[in-house]
Design an enzyme around this catalytic site. Structure first.
Site, PDB file in Angstrom:
ATOM      1  N   ASP A  91      51.276 -95.701  52.846  1.00 10.45           N
ATOM      2  CA  ASP A  91      52.294 -96.750  52.960  1.00 10.45           C
ATOM      3  C   ASP A  91      51.801 -98.014  52.229  1.00 10.45           C
ATOM      4  O   ASP A  91      50.683 -98.477  52.483  1.00 10.45           O
ATOM      5  CB  ASP A  91      52.497 -97.029  54.462  1.00 10.45           C
ATOM      6  CG  ASP A  91      53.663 -97.942  54.749  1.00 10.45           C
ATOM      7  OD1 ASP A  91      54.626 -97.947  53.964  1.00 10.45           O
ATOM      8  OD2 ASP A  91      53.608 -98.650  55.781  1.00 10.45           O
ATOM      9  N   HIS A  92      52.626 -98.562  51.367  1.00 11.10           N
ATOM     10  CA  HIS A  92      52.303 -99.806  50.638  1.00 11.10           C
ATOM     11  C   HIS A  92      50.933 -99.785  49.949  1.00 11.10           C
ATOM     12  O   HIS A  92      50.095-100.664  50.195  1.00 11.10           O
ATOM     13  CB  HIS A  92      52.380-101.034  51.559  1.00 11.10           C
ATOM     14  CG  HIS A  92      53.763-101.326  52.024  1.00 11.10           C
ATOM     15  ND1 HIS A  92      54.716-101.881  51.222  1.00 11.10           N
ATOM     16  CD2 HIS A  92      54.362-101.108  53.216  1.00 11.10           C
ATOM     17  CE1 HIS A  92      55.848-101.997  51.895  1.00 11.10           C
ATOM     18  NE2 HIS A  92      55.664-101.527  53.107  1.00 11.10           N
TER      19      HIS A  92
ATOM     20  N   HIS B  17      62.556 -99.979  54.436  1.00  8.57           N
ATOM     21  CA  HIS B  17      61.359-100.489  55.133  1.00  8.57           C
ATOM     22  C   HIS B  17      61.800-101.481  56.202  1.00  8.57           C
ATOM     23  O   HIS B  17      62.946-101.932  56.210  1.00  8.57           O
ATOM     24  CB  HIS B  17      60.428-101.183  54.124  1.00  8.57           C
ATOM     25  CG  HIS B  17      59.637-100.220  53.299  1.00  8.57           C
ATOM     26  ND1 HIS B  17      58.269-100.129  53.377  1.00  8.57           N
ATOM     27  CD2 HIS B  17      60.038 -99.283  52.407  1.00  8.57           C
ATOM     28  CE1 HIS B  17      57.855 -99.184  52.541  1.00  8.57           C
ATOM     29  NE2 HIS B  17      58.905 -98.656  51.944  1.00  8.57           N
TER      30      HIS B  17
HETATM   31  P1  13P Z   1      58.453-102.174  60.688  1.00  3.95           P
HETATM   32  O1  13P Z   1      57.077-102.491  61.170  1.00  3.95           O
HETATM   33  O2  13P Z   1      59.306-103.388  60.652  1.00  3.95           O
HETATM   34  O3  13P Z   1      59.047-101.045  61.436  1.00  3.95           O
HETATM   35  O4  13P Z   1      58.323-101.702  59.146  1.00  3.95           O
HETATM   36  C1  13P Z   1      57.610-100.553  58.869  1.00  3.95           C
HETATM   37  C2  13P Z   1      57.463-100.356  57.406  1.00  3.95           C
HETATM   38  O5  13P Z   1      58.284-100.729  56.600  1.00  3.95           O
HETATM   39  C3  13P Z   1      56.248 -99.659  56.949  1.00  3.95           C
HETATM   40  O6  13P Z   1      56.188 -99.580  55.566  1.00  3.95           O
HETATM   41  O1  G3H Z   2      54.718-102.192  56.248  1.00 10.15           O
HETATM   42  C1  G3H Z   2      53.676-102.421  56.830  1.00 10.15           C
HETATM   43  C2  G3H Z   2      53.286-101.626  58.004  1.00 10.15           C
HETATM   44  O2  G3H Z   2      53.856-102.147  59.161  1.00 10.15           O
HETATM   45  C3  G3H Z   2      51.789-101.511  58.087  1.00 10.15           C
HETATM   46  O3  G3H Z   2      51.189-102.578  58.727  1.00 10.15           O
HETATM   47  O4  G3H Z   2      49.207-103.058  57.339  1.00 10.15           O
HETATM   48  O5  G3H Z   2      49.288-103.820  59.675  1.00 10.15           O
HETATM   49  O6  G3H Z   2      49.024-101.404  59.150  1.00 10.15           O
HETATM   50  P1  G3H Z   2      49.570-102.729  58.721  1.00 10.15           P
HETATM   51 ZN    ZN Z   3      57.067-101.279  54.580  1.00 14.77          ZN
END
Ligand code: 13P
Ligand code: G3H
Ligand code: ZN
Length: 284
Positions: A82-83, A208
């Site tokens: 993720d990201h 997201h």
């Molecule tokens: P939320 O934490 O707002 O559910 O977003 C999650 C997200 O977009 C992870 O990439």
């Molecule tokens: O989009 C972001 C997610 O909520 C991940 O959050 O970087 O704190 O794990 P984190």
């Molecule tokens: Zn996200």
């Protein structure tokens, strides 16, 4: 089952008009809760780890836990970064066995985002690892990416078309008014923009910041082309609230299993509810 590429799950969801939940996991109990919920709902599922989650739990632990959970499961499970803002980290995840990665170049100028996304695709495509890109800035706090709400900019539909033409990317995260973290008020989604983007790019679109978005708005987004819905904050809330409840009710409890076990069970219920909202139940 072995881990499956996210694209396989999203193409089916796009065709059949539902979305696959992508749930953030940071520890063993959350990994178990996500897979248990998916099994109970007979739903496909995407488990995602942020760079922060990897820093916390360790890349090998994350890959190991999810691979073991997927192997024992009877439903398709994908493991997604993720990201991923750091190219080296993206490559490490691919090497470690992730079936999908997000390359998040949304903070970069457009042409740099395109160039970096193509660099990731060049490596991922030949080995059937899916890639998600991001265009537009999603408000709130992302992993290692702090985007002030006021700077958040929505995705431009024509830019999205150009981005897809220049990369051939197969799933795209867009900014249409959602934000990461807890909302102060009710989020207002720009459905018209989503519809325009979907008409122009035709590929699965990713939402997201979906925690706290009303179910009806999520379902409307799915009708308009959202195929992957990311949930993290709601999991944190449910997991930690349940832990706090047990700790406050049983002040002398010292067995972590008696505190984390109920938190895991509460998370299973949350994820099952989400899967029903997304329409992915019985789509495994
Ligand atoms: P939320 O934490 O707002 O559910 O977003 C999650 C997200 O977009 C992870 O990439
Ligand atoms: O989009 C972001 C997610 O909520 C991940 O959050 O970087 O704190 O794990 P984190
Ligand atoms: Zn996200």
């Amino acid at each position: 089952m072995a881990l499956v590429p996210v694209n396989d799950l999203l193409f089916k969801a796009d065709k059949e008009g539902y979305a696959v939940g992508a749930f953030n996991a940071n520890n063993m109990e959350i990994v178990q809760a996500i897979v248990e919920a998916a099994e109970q709902e007979n739903s496909p599922v995407i488990m995602q780890a942020s760079q922060g989650a990897i820093k916390y739990a360790g890349l090998e632990y994350i890959t190991g836990m999810v691979t073991i959970a997927a192997k024992a499961a009877n439903i398709p499970v994908a493991l997604h970064l993720d990201h991923g803002t750091d190219f080296e980290q993206v490559i490490k995840c691919i090497r470690s066995g992730f079936s999908s990665v997000m390359y998040d170049g949304s903070k970069l100028p457009l042409e740099e985002n395109i160039a970096m996304t193509n660099k990731v695709l060049e490596i991922a495509r030949p080995i059937n690892v899916s890639v998600e890109a991001e265009l537009g800035k999603i408000g709130g706090t992302e992993d290692d990416v702090h985007v002030a709400d006021k700077d958040a900019t929505f995705t431009d539909p024509n830019e999205a078309k150009y981005f897809v033409e220049k990369t051939g990317i197969e799933s795209l995260a867009i900014a249409i008014g959602t934000a990461h973290g807890q909302y102060k008020g009710e989020p207002k989604l720009d459905f018209e923009r989503l519809e325009k983007i979907k008409n122009l790019i035709k590929i699965p679109i990713v939402l997201h910041g979906s925690s706290g978005v009303p179910d009806e708005a999520i379902q409307k987004s799915i009708k308009l082309g959202i195929c992957k819905v990311n949930i993290d904050t709601n999991i944190r809330e449910v997991f930690v609230n349940e832990m706090k409840k047990v700790v406050s009710e049983k002040t002398s409890e010292i067995d972590p299993r008696k505190i984390l076990g109920p938190a895991k069970e509460a998370t299973v219920e949350l994820i099952r509810e989400k899967m029903r909202v997304f329409g992915s139940s019985n789509k495994a």
